[in-house]
Design a protein around this motif. Sequence first.
Motif, PDB file in Angstrom:
ATOM      1  N   ALA A   1       0.843  -1.197   0.000  1.00 16.78           N
ATOM      2  CA  ALA A   1       0.000   0.000   0.000  1.00 16.78           C
ATOM      3  C   ALA A   1       0.877   1.245   0.000  1.00 16.78           C
ATOM      4  O   ALA A   1       1.897   1.299   0.678  1.00 16.78           O
ATOM      5  N   ALA A   2       0.474   2.243  -0.769  1.00 18.49           N
ATOM      6  CA  ALA A   2       1.179   3.519  -0.799  1.00 18.49           C
ATOM      7  C   ALA A   2       0.851   4.291   0.473  1.00 18.49           C
ATOM      8  O   ALA A   2      -0.186   4.060   1.085  1.00 18.49           O
ATOM      9  N   PRO A   3       1.728   5.199   0.886  1.00 19.38           N
ATOM     10  CA  PRO A   3       1.419   5.994   2.066  1.00 19.38           C
ATOM     11  C   PRO A   3       0.158   6.818   1.830  1.00 19.38           C
ATOM     12  O   PRO A   3      -0.151   7.168   0.689  1.00 19.38           O
ATOM     13  N   PRO A   4      -0.567   7.130   2.872  1.00 21.03           N
ATOM     14  CA  PRO A   4      -1.810   7.896   2.712  1.00 21.03           C
ATOM     15  C   PRO A   4      -1.563   9.223   2.014  1.00 21.03           C
ATOM     16  O   PRO A   4      -0.566   9.901   2.268  1.00 21.03           O
ATOM     17  N   ALA A   5      -2.477   9.604   1.137  1.00 16.44           N
ATOM     18  CA  ALA A   5      -2.338  10.839   0.364  1.00 16.44           C
ATOM     19  C   ALA A   5      -2.374  12.062   1.263  1.00 16.44           C
ATOM     20  O   ALA A   5      -1.795  13.089   0.937  1.00 16.44           O
ATOM     21  N   GLU A   6      -3.055  11.977   2.399  1.00 21.02           N
ATOM     22  CA  GLU A   6      -3.154  13.151   3.267  1.00 21.02           C
ATOM     23  C   GLU A   6      -1.836  13.507   3.932  1.00 21.02           C
ATOM     24  O   GLU A   6      -1.676  14.589   4.458  1.00 21.02           O
ATOM     25  N   ASP A   7      -0.861  12.612   3.917  1.00 19.95           N
ATOM     26  CA  ASP A   7       0.447  12.907   4.485  1.00 19.95           C
ATOM     27  C   ASP A   7       1.268  13.826   3.581  1.00 19.95           C
ATOM     28  O   ASP A   7       2.155  14.520   4.052  1.00 19.95           O
ATOM     29  N   LYS A   8       0.989  13.821   2.302  1.00 24.21           N
ATOM     30  CA  LYS A   8       1.740  14.616   1.336  1.00 24.21           C
ATOM     31  C   LYS A   8       0.905  15.846   0.950  1.00 24.21           C
ATOM     32  O   LYS A   8      -0.256  15.712   0.591  1.00 24.21           O
ATOM     33  N   PRO A   9       1.499  17.044   1.028  1.00 23.25           N
ATOM     34  CA  PRO A   9       0.735  18.240   0.658  1.00 23.25           C
ATOM     35  C   PRO A   9       0.475  18.279  -0.846  1.00 23.25           C
ATOM     36  O   PRO A   9       1.153  17.618  -1.627  1.00 23.25           O
ATOM     37  N   LYS A  10      -0.497  19.058  -1.226  1.00 25.35           N
ATOM     38  CA  LYS A  10      -0.797  19.231  -2.647  1.00 25.35           C
ATOM     39  C   LYS A  10       0.269  20.134  -3.262  1.00 25.35           C
ATOM     40  O   LYS A  10       0.778  21.043  -2.602  1.00 25.35           O
ATOM     41  N   PRO A  11       0.601  19.920  -4.539  1.00 23.67           N
ATOM     42  CA  PRO A  11       1.656  20.726  -5.165  1.00 23.67           C
ATOM     43  C   PRO A  11       1.311  22.216  -5.228  1.00 23.67           C
ATOM     44  O   PRO A  11       2.212  23.047  -5.229  1.00 23.67           O
ATOM     45  N   CYS A  12       0.034  22.540  -5.251  1.00 24.73           N
ATOM     46  CA  CYS A  12      -0.356  23.950  -5.325  1.00 24.73           C
ATOM     47  C   CYS A  12      -0.140  24.688  -4.007  1.00 24.73           C
ATOM     48  O   CYS A  12      -0.168  25.917  -3.976  1.00 24.73           O
ATOM     49  N   CYS A  13       0.070  23.945  -2.938  1.00 18.95           N
ATOM     50  CA  CYS A  13       0.136  24.545  -1.601  1.00 18.95           C
ATOM     51  C   CYS A  13       1.550  24.701  -1.061  1.00 18.95           C
ATOM     52  O   CYS A  13       1.722  25.152   0.071  1.00 18.95           O
ATOM     53  N   VAL A  14       2.547  24.333  -1.829  1.00 17.69           N
ATOM     54  CA  VAL A  14       3.931  24.434  -1.369  1.00 17.69           C
ATOM     55  C   VAL A  14       4.728  25.306  -2.335  1.00 17.69           C
ATOM     56  O   VAL A  14       4.343  25.499  -3.479  1.00 17.69           O
ATOM     57  N   CYS A  15       5.817  25.845  -1.865  1.00 18.81           N
ATOM     58  CA  CYS A  15       6.764  26.625  -2.686  1.00 18.81           C
ATOM     59  C   CYS A  15       6.108  27.829  -3.354  1.00 18.81           C
ATOM     60  O   CYS A  15       6.460  28.185  -4.484  1.00 18.81           O
ATOM     61  N   LYS A  16       5.195  28.465  -2.671  1.00 18.46           N
ATOM     62  CA  LYS A  16       4.493  29.603  -3.269  1.00 18.46           C
ATOM     63  C   LYS A  16       5.410  30.776  -3.609  1.00 18.46           C
ATOM     64  O   LYS A  16       5.293  31.336  -4.705  1.00 18.46           O
ATOM     65  N   PRO A  17       6.341  31.170  -2.727  1.00 21.95           N
ATOM     66  CA  PRO A  17       7.226  32.288  -3.094  1.00 21.95           C
ATOM     67  C   PRO A  17       8.100  31.961  -4.308  1.00 21.95           C
ATOM     68  O   PRO A  17       8.295  32.809  -5.193  1.00 21.95           O
ATOM     69  N   GLU A  18       8.605  30.728  -4.364  1.00 24.57           N
ATOM     70  CA  GLU A  18       9.446  30.323  -5.490  1.00 24.57           C
ATOM     71  C   GLU A  18       8.630  30.276  -6.783  1.00 24.57           C
ATOM     72  O   GLU A  18       9.114  30.666  -7.848  1.00 24.57           O
ATOM     73  N   LYS A  19       7.402  29.814  -6.688  1.00 27.46           N
ATOM     74  CA  LYS A  19       6.541  29.742  -7.866  1.00 27.46           C
ATOM     75  C   LYS A  19       6.207  31.147  -8.360  1.00 27.46           C
ATOM     76  O   LYS A  19       6.245  31.408  -9.571  1.00 27.46           O
ATOM     77  N   SER A  20       5.912  32.055  -7.448  1.00 28.47           N
ATOM     78  CA  SER A  20       5.608  33.435  -7.832  1.00 28.47           C
ATOM     79  C   SER A  20       6.803  34.099  -8.503  1.00 28.47           C
ATOM     80  O   SER A  20       6.652  34.790  -9.523  1.00 28.47           O
ATOM     81  N   ALA A  21       7.995  33.880  -7.944  1.00 30.19           N
ATOM     82  CA  ALA A  21       9.204  34.460  -8.528  1.00 30.19           C
ATOM     83  C   ALA A  21       9.453  33.892  -9.924  1.00 30.19           C
ATOM     84  O   ALA A  21       9.809  34.621 -10.853  1.00 30.19           O
ATOM     85  N   ARG A  22       9.244  32.589 -10.077  1.00 25.40           N
ATOM     86  CA  ARG A  22       9.419  31.945 -11.382  1.00 25.40           C
ATOM     87  C   ARG A  22       8.438  32.511 -12.398  1.00 25.40           C
ATOM     88  O   ARG A  22       8.820  32.905 -13.508  1.00 25.40           O
ATOM     89  N   ASP A  23       7.166  32.594 -12.016  1.00 25.00           N
ATOM     90  CA  ASP A  23       6.144  33.096 -12.927  1.00 25.00           C
ATOM     91  C   ASP A  23       6.393  34.552 -13.310  1.00 25.00           C
ATOM     92  O   ASP A  23       6.272  34.925 -14.479  1.00 25.00           O
ATOM     93  N   GLU A  24       6.756  35.364 -12.331  1.00 21.35           N
ATOM     94  CA  GLU A  24       7.013  36.773 -12.598  1.00 21.35           C
ATOM     95  C   GLU A  24       8.194  36.938 -13.550  1.00 21.35           C
ATOM     96  O   GLU A  24       8.148  37.731 -14.495  1.00 21.35           O
ATOM     97  N   CYS A  25       9.249  36.190 -13.319  1.00 17.20           N
ATOM     98  CA  CYS A  25      10.427  36.259 -14.182  1.00 17.20           C
ATOM     99  C   CYS A  25      10.073  35.862 -15.616  1.00 17.20           C
ATOM    100  O   CYS A  25      10.456  36.537 -16.567  1.00 17.20           O
ATOM    101  N   MET A  26       9.325  34.773 -15.749  1.00 14.07           N
ATOM    102  CA  MET A  26       8.964  34.289 -17.090  1.00 14.07           C
ATOM    103  C   MET A  26       8.058  35.285 -17.811  1.00 14.07           C
ATOM    104  O   MET A  26       8.223  35.542 -19.009  1.00 14.07           O
TER     105      MET A  26
END
Length: 68
Positions: A13-38
């Motif tokens: 069995a794979a580990p429960p999905a609730e243990d891993k955060p959703k990709p949209c909810c992590v690294c927000k500052p890095e994602k914003s900087a990447r998007d702004e730069c692009m």
Amino acid sequence: MLDFLFGSSKPQAAPPAEDKPKPCCVCKPEKSARDECMLKSLTDTPEAECKDVIKSYKICMEGFGFKV
């Protein structure tokens, strides 16, 4: 039937999905900087211009177990 020789045929069995955060909810500052730069890039190759912020975002996402 021959589980005692070859081990269980049931998949692990794979580990429960609730243990891993959703990709949209992590690294927000890095994602914003990447998007702004692009988006604000004035060159024909924004990937090359923004490679440092893209790398930072990828490293952050990998830290949470996501491959980008």
